[in-house]
Enzyme design. Sequence first.
Site, short mmCIF file in Angstrom:
data_model
loop_
_atom_site.label_atom_id
_atom_site.label_comp_id
_atom_site.label_asym_id
_atom_site.label_seq_id
_atom_site.Cartn_x
_atom_site.Cartn_y
_atom_site.Cartn_z
N GLU A 1 -27.11 48.36 21.36
CA GLU A 1 -26.69 47.31 22.31
C GLU A 1 -27.48 47.32 23.61
O GLU A 1 -26.94 47.00 24.68
CB GLU A 1 -25.19 47.47 22.65
N GLU B 1 -20.69 45.63 14.16
CA GLU B 1 -19.39 46.10 14.66
C GLU B 1 -18.39 44.95 14.70
O GLU B 1 -18.41 44.15 15.63
CB GLU B 1 -19.53 46.71 16.07
C1 GAL Z 1 -19.79 48.70 21.46
C2 GAL Z 1 -20.56 49.97 21.17
C3 GAL Z 1 -19.74 50.95 20.36
C4 GAL Z 1 -18.37 51.08 20.96
C5 GAL Z 1 -17.72 49.73 21.03
C6 GAL Z 1 -16.35 49.73 21.63
O1 GAL Z 1 -20.28 48.09 22.60
O2 GAL Z 1 -21.74 49.66 20.49
O3 GAL Z 1 -20.40 52.17 20.33
O4 GAL Z 1 -18.50 51.64 22.21
O5 GAL Z 1 -18.46 48.90 21.84
O6 GAL Z 1 -15.50 50.53 20.91
#
Ligand code: GAL
Length: 845
Positions: free
Chosen positions: A182, A251
């Site tokens: 990110e 994600e």
């Molecule tokens: C994203 C990140 C993850 C985790 C998630 C929130 O921004 O890539 O590692 O932090 O947010 O749980």
Amino acid sequence: MAGSRTAAVVFLLLAASASLCTAVSVDYDGRALVIDGKRRVLVSGSIHYPRSTPDMWPDLIKKSKDGGLDIIETYVFWDMHEPVRGQYDFTERKDLVKFVKLVAEAGLYLHLRIGPYVCAEWNYGGFPLWLHFLPGIQLRTDNDVYKAEMQRFTAKIVGMMKQNNLYASQGGPIVLSQIENEYGNIDWQYGSSAKPYIDWAAQMATSMNTGVPWVMCQQNNAPDPMINTCNGFYCDQFTPNSPSKPKFWTELWSGWFSAWGNPVPYRPVEDVAFAAARFYQNNGTLLNYYMYHGGTNFARTSGGPFITTSYDYDSPIDEYGLLRQPKWGHLKDLHKAIKLCEEAMVSTVGNTTSLGQNLEVTVYKAESGECAAFLANFDWQLDATVTFNGNSYDLPAWSVSILPDCKNVVYNTAKVNAITALTKFVPQSGSNSSVVSLSSWSWFKEPVGISLNNEAFVLPGLVEQINTTADKSDFLWYSLSIDLNANDPLLKEGSQILLHLDSVGHGLYAFVNGDLAGSGKGSSSNNKFSMDVPMNLEPGNNTIDLLCLTVGLSNYGAFFDTYTAGIGGPVQFKGLANGSTIDLSPQQWTYQVGLKGEQLGLSNGVSGQWDSQPALPKNTPLTWYKTTFSAPAGNSPVAIDFTGMGKGHAWVNGHGIGRYWPANVAPSNGNCADTCNYRGSYSNNKCLKGCGKPTQQQYHVPRSWLKPTGNTLVVLEEIGGDPTMISFATRELGLLCGKVSENYPAPLDLWDSNYLTRVTKPTLLLECPSPSQVIKRLQFVSFGNPHGGCGGYTHGRCRSNRARRVIHRACTGKTKCSIDVTVENLGDPNCGNVTKSLAVEAFCG
Ligand code: GAL
């Protein structure tokens, strides 16, 4: 001689061909990941290996496979693997190779997100602290010192994977890999160094020749051949930066993490399924649930600051490894439905047309004739009826229906066929029961102020905490002695004098002349706080001992690695009669990193410094406690309930359970509700529970850390508590519920290969969690228009008299049963034109 050489050659050829047999090519095109020459539609889920124990891994992986996952995704946690520069550790929970091999044995693929910056609510985002101290280093930018370290660690991990033949190109399970994480969210803050850094990272990763594609998440300018991917609650509107790259979602947040002092977020499964289905509808071909099993931030691994020890995340598999139902089951059904569409989806791109306001149909029609369709209603409120291919379909608000043959609806994201299984903590010790007996307690009083000469030093002015402790401990003492002679004007000021201080985080206990005189803490939204501590100055020597503590180091944001902690200052006396202040900041302060108990190694319970006479101290700050206990009988997961305690750290048989903090309570006026409307766009503060309660009360103690008897529990209590109130609990499945309406699709479990022709009815499938159990008792049955949720169903205006008898006959005494949700089967409840539902609550045993 010649014979044995021939045998050796034959053997080598056999060995080579065996590994070649299983090696597969992995590539991508504009549509999908291409494995062994075939485009795939894939489902992935995150399980971070150090957030559970190796003995839990096989079961977590099996439950992932049963839930319909193709891929397990994990980050790699640099700080755990290289705690000291050049000294690697891959043992126990850190046994990455073992984890990857278990995934392979289960027949699943793996996505290895090396980072090595990982964020992940992990201490310092996964970076080892020593990195920060390398001369000339700047993290996550075009800096030679940093890049050399990042490359060295990446090469180390890739090398290990290669050595163990773990890439798909070698016959292993790894089909994807990630570099960075990110960076695109914050890269503008790194100015003109950002792009060269990301280009370098891409080139560095590619040069490792893993034979499988690399991704960069949230990185719109990711250079070829990096696949740029999306993270978020929804990603259906995302487009990769080149038509030759597939649309991947790294994600899909299945819930959200919790922070001390806040209520606990959750995300309804109807919305998770909606988000996932919309993504597949809009040409997505790979998504990953973050998290699929969230697990536990053991010891001091939680990031933040203020991230809780539990990293449950409202995932389909809960922190303790139990299925979270109906989340797991409803997503499993979704995955089955998606797989029925795979052939059509990989053959072509979707053709989307509007069916009205907030209504959309997407058709994947292959030349071979395969056809799959998705019908979406993304209105926040209005249900709709749409016509598609001459047929009429009901579409609840905020839902997607999946038609793997462009005709039959096999799945709708808002219609949950899956059973609900409530989980609960069953007390095993303490005042409620005495199943687990804790033997008597012994204790060690941590000295207030400076007690370790070898860790103490004097400096003028206030120091920054993280740079001083290097995170070797949560604790740093700031101590000041003030000698006052009997005529000192300060003594005449009376008791109005306050010690004022400003802290940049995260928590602080102020001791005046040895007694706790005040404490302060920040929060996840604002680490900073100020304190005014009443002073009672006396003639002679006065001591001010300020114990500053960190609660997990920051893991997110541009330059998060340089965020500070401790007393930023000023520290001053105020409340003087003349209105002035006295600044104590520039004084000669004495500092001590860590506590005496830490240096003595009390956490493993073996050191001999424990007292057991005269009486157990209670509600005294800075006290170490020790006891022994036997494990709860059976195999259920175990938790410690820290009711009665304030804040601190706990260890079982030397293993760090993590920070506990039941004294940190979520505000009672928060935005909590028993149910949360899944319709409409989700955000992490939309659905909350636990207002007015400790953010975390129970703490996971993995079974593999326990012996049947003679386990040692060590607790460091910071604020003051009553250890005799500590109790154990097991995590058990309780009530089983199901609710199916007459307009639901038949359960996907009943669809078979000839699903196109099969006539099916809505069906309630009940199944006890363990095959050794049977349905013992029906607590509630209603066919009509029952209201409420699992554990709280009530009859509605209409109900059939026959339903209970039918269910009793079909289910009682059975491990599983299947009930047609029809008037013919259950009797007519005479509801008029109301849609009828069957709701059942049952106990297994
Ligand atoms: C994203 C990140 C993850 C985790 C998630 C929130 O921004 O890539 O590692 O932090 O947010 O749980």
